[in-house]
Motif scaffolding. Sequence first.
Motif, PDB file in Angstrom:
ATOM      1  N   ILE A  31      16.330   4.559 -40.062  1.00  0.00           N
ATOM      2  CA  ILE A  31      15.815   5.213 -41.184  1.00  0.00           C
ATOM      3  C   ILE A  31      16.081   4.336 -42.310  1.00  0.00           C
ATOM      4  O   ILE A  31      17.507   3.882 -42.671  1.00  0.00           O
ATOM      5  CB  ILE A  31      16.622   6.530 -41.301  1.00  0.00           C
ATOM      6  N   THR A  32      15.543   4.278 -43.451  1.00  0.00           N
ATOM      7  CA  THR A  32      15.721   3.717 -44.834  1.00  0.00           C
ATOM      8  C   THR A  32      15.963   4.876 -45.707  1.00  0.00           C
ATOM      9  O   THR A  32      14.914   5.801 -45.892  1.00  0.00           O
ATOM     10  CB  THR A  32      14.590   2.698 -45.199  1.00  0.00           C
ATOM     11  N   VAL A  33      17.101   4.659 -46.475  1.00  0.00           N
ATOM     12  CA  VAL A  33      17.361   5.764 -47.236  1.00  0.00           C
ATOM     13  C   VAL A  33      17.507   5.305 -48.474  1.00  0.00           C
ATOM     14  O   VAL A  33      18.309   4.368 -48.869  1.00  0.00           O
ATOM     15  CB  VAL A  33      18.587   6.744 -46.768  1.00  0.00           C
ATOM     16  N   LEU A  46      18.966  15.888 -46.981  1.00  0.00           N
ATOM     17  CA  LEU A  46      19.084  14.523 -47.814  1.00  0.00           C
ATOM     18  C   LEU A  46      17.989  14.818 -48.898  1.00  0.00           C
ATOM     19  O   LEU A  46      17.934  14.401 -50.008  1.00  0.00           O
ATOM     20  CB  LEU A  46      18.957  13.334 -47.196  1.00  0.00           C
ATOM     21  N   ALA A  47      16.871  15.385 -48.367  1.00  0.00           N
ATOM     22  CA  ALA A  47      15.946  15.506 -49.257  1.00  0.00           C
ATOM     23  C   ALA A  47      15.859  16.444 -50.334  1.00  0.00           C
ATOM     24  O   ALA A  47      15.523  16.102 -51.431  1.00  0.00           O
ATOM     25  CB  ALA A  47      14.471  15.820 -48.498  1.00  0.00           C
ATOM     26  N   HIS A  56      11.361   7.491 -42.032  1.00  0.00           N
ATOM     27  CA  HIS A  56      11.977   7.369 -40.742  1.00  0.00           C
ATOM     28  C   HIS A  56      11.115   6.272 -40.130  1.00  0.00           C
ATOM     29  O   HIS A  56       9.981   6.692 -39.597  1.00  0.00           O
ATOM     30  CB  HIS A  56      12.029   8.718 -40.177  1.00  0.00           C
ATOM     31  N   LYS A  57      11.392   5.460 -39.517  1.00  0.00           N
ATOM     32  CA  LYS A  57      10.851   4.488 -38.657  1.00  0.00           C
ATOM     33  C   LYS A  57      11.178   4.804 -37.229  1.00  0.00           C
ATOM     34  O   LYS A  57      12.012   4.380 -36.469  1.00  0.00           O
ATOM     35  CB  LYS A  57      11.294   3.004 -38.837  1.00  0.00           C
ATOM     36  N   ILE A  58      10.224   5.661 -36.873  1.00  0.00           N
ATOM     37  CA  ILE A  58      10.686   6.378 -35.497  1.00  0.00           C
ATOM     38  C   ILE A  58      10.618   5.337 -34.261  1.00  0.00           C
ATOM     39  O   ILE A  58      11.477   5.549 -33.453  1.00  0.00           O
ATOM     40  CB  ILE A  58       9.640   7.602 -35.021  1.00  0.00           C
ATOM     41  N   ARG A  95      19.457   1.133 -51.890  1.00  0.00           N
ATOM     42  CA  ARG A  95      18.657   1.480 -50.701  1.00  0.00           C
ATOM     43  C   ARG A  95      19.615   0.977 -49.232  1.00  0.00           C
ATOM     44  O   ARG A  95      20.113  -0.063 -49.364  1.00  0.00           O
ATOM     45  CB  ARG A  95      17.348   0.665 -50.383  1.00  0.00           C
ATOM     46  N   ASN A  96      19.647   1.720 -48.351  1.00  0.00           N
ATOM     47  CA  ASN A  96      20.494   1.294 -47.050  1.00  0.00           C
ATOM     48  C   ASN A  96      19.628   1.639 -45.962  1.00  0.00           C
ATOM     49  O   ASN A  96      18.884   2.714 -45.818  1.00  0.00           O
ATOM     50  CB  ASN A  96      21.993   2.033 -47.016  1.00  0.00           C
ATOM     51  N   ARG A  97      19.982   0.941 -44.826  1.00  0.00           N
ATOM     52  CA  ARG A  97      19.374   1.311 -43.735  1.00  0.00           C
ATOM     53  C   ARG A  97      20.315   1.947 -42.554  1.00  0.00           C
ATOM     54  O   ARG A  97      21.425   1.196 -42.632  1.00  0.00           O
ATOM     55  CB  ARG A  97      18.570  -0.017 -43.113  1.00  0.00           C
TER      56      ARG A  97
END
Length: 422
Positions: free
Chosen positions: A99-101, A83-84, A92-94, A107-109
């Motif tokens: 993951i917020t993209v 994706l990058a 990435h909220k581990i 923007r989607n989660r």
Amino acid sequence: MSKFKPFSEKQLTALTWWCESSPHKNRDAIICDGAVRSGKTLCMSISFVSWAFSAFGDYSFAFCGKTITSLRRNVITPLLSILATLGFCCEHKISKNYITVSLGGRRNRFYLFGGKDEASASFIQGVTLAGVMFDEVALMPRSFVEQALARCSVAGSKFWFNCNPEHPFHWFYLEWIKKAEAKNAFYLHFTMKDNPSLSSAILERYSSLYSGAFYERFVLGKWCSVSGTVYSMFSRDKHIVESLPERFEKYCISCDYGTVNPASFGLWGLAEGVWYRIREYYYNSRITGEHKTDREYLDAVIELAGKREISVIVVDPSAAGFIETLRRHGSFTVTPAKNDVTDGIGKVCEALRSGAIKIHSSCLDTIREFSLYSWDMNSKSDAPVKANDHAMDDIRYFVATIMNKEKDSFFVLSVHRKEVID
């Protein structure tokens, strides 16, 4: 950085089935099943995120795997790198498992869920989703999958499923693959040849590793029943040795605990990449008429180990009392075994095929069980007959827990991305 080869026709179909020009765009779901290493997971995960951004902004979606750990390893880690390179910004909220993209002002989660057992369904309750992707859906309980599907209440939401085949009585095969048209799902079947990244040598290697039902499932991608002897590839000439190497790099012990049922312990030594079952301890109280205590079984382990330095003892995870007895002794590192029966049997098959394990001729009960261990033809799932399985269980524990190493991904990318860990 590894480079992609051109996608195959089926991979391109999985990537674009939702696009305006596709004849499948009005389907509510896609199901991709088939052989291992056929490239279906990578294509589906890229396609899932691309579709989400084509149709929605500021919505929530879900990636589901058997466990969050396996989901991150098999799907999320390679996906974030890709994706990058495509211009997406990923946070990435581990610790919070999402993951917020972002891309082009949208923007989607994407939440991460593990569906390892019936209790997992409770973790996904309450969230509203615009779409969900299930990686290896056949490994998840029906209750978890149906709870996740029920959360997709947003208009235009779609479902994404991928899996390797199991037995033909599996609920997902009966309820989704056999009823794909009725559920308005697009069904796409993969074989190994649909992954152009696999060389002819790799294809040949996988073909040589499996036989029977496992070959039909893992290589041909068929949903089929297993029958006959579980380890039909076991050979006296190939797997039984009369002499042992003079030196071993390390030692381990595997234990299948039993009081009413037999107990089976195996001493293993590693030499030049091969694990040898050097000695065994096998006790059947039904024959002797006397039950042994945990302390007596500990003495058996100590005698089996001798003066060797044991790296780890892997034990039947249900034997909590015996595990505690071993730990309190203070001389051993002890770990509960991985106990997924079908997955473990598959790993033992691979170890036998590759010659990674050998059995010394003194291990008579192990050799006897290898010839008798059979599939239960009356079961509607992949289950061996519960007989002649105690040495088979301790060997399965050893292979699945000690020998099971992480396999390299066929797609390796290294790029900078923004990652937030909190």
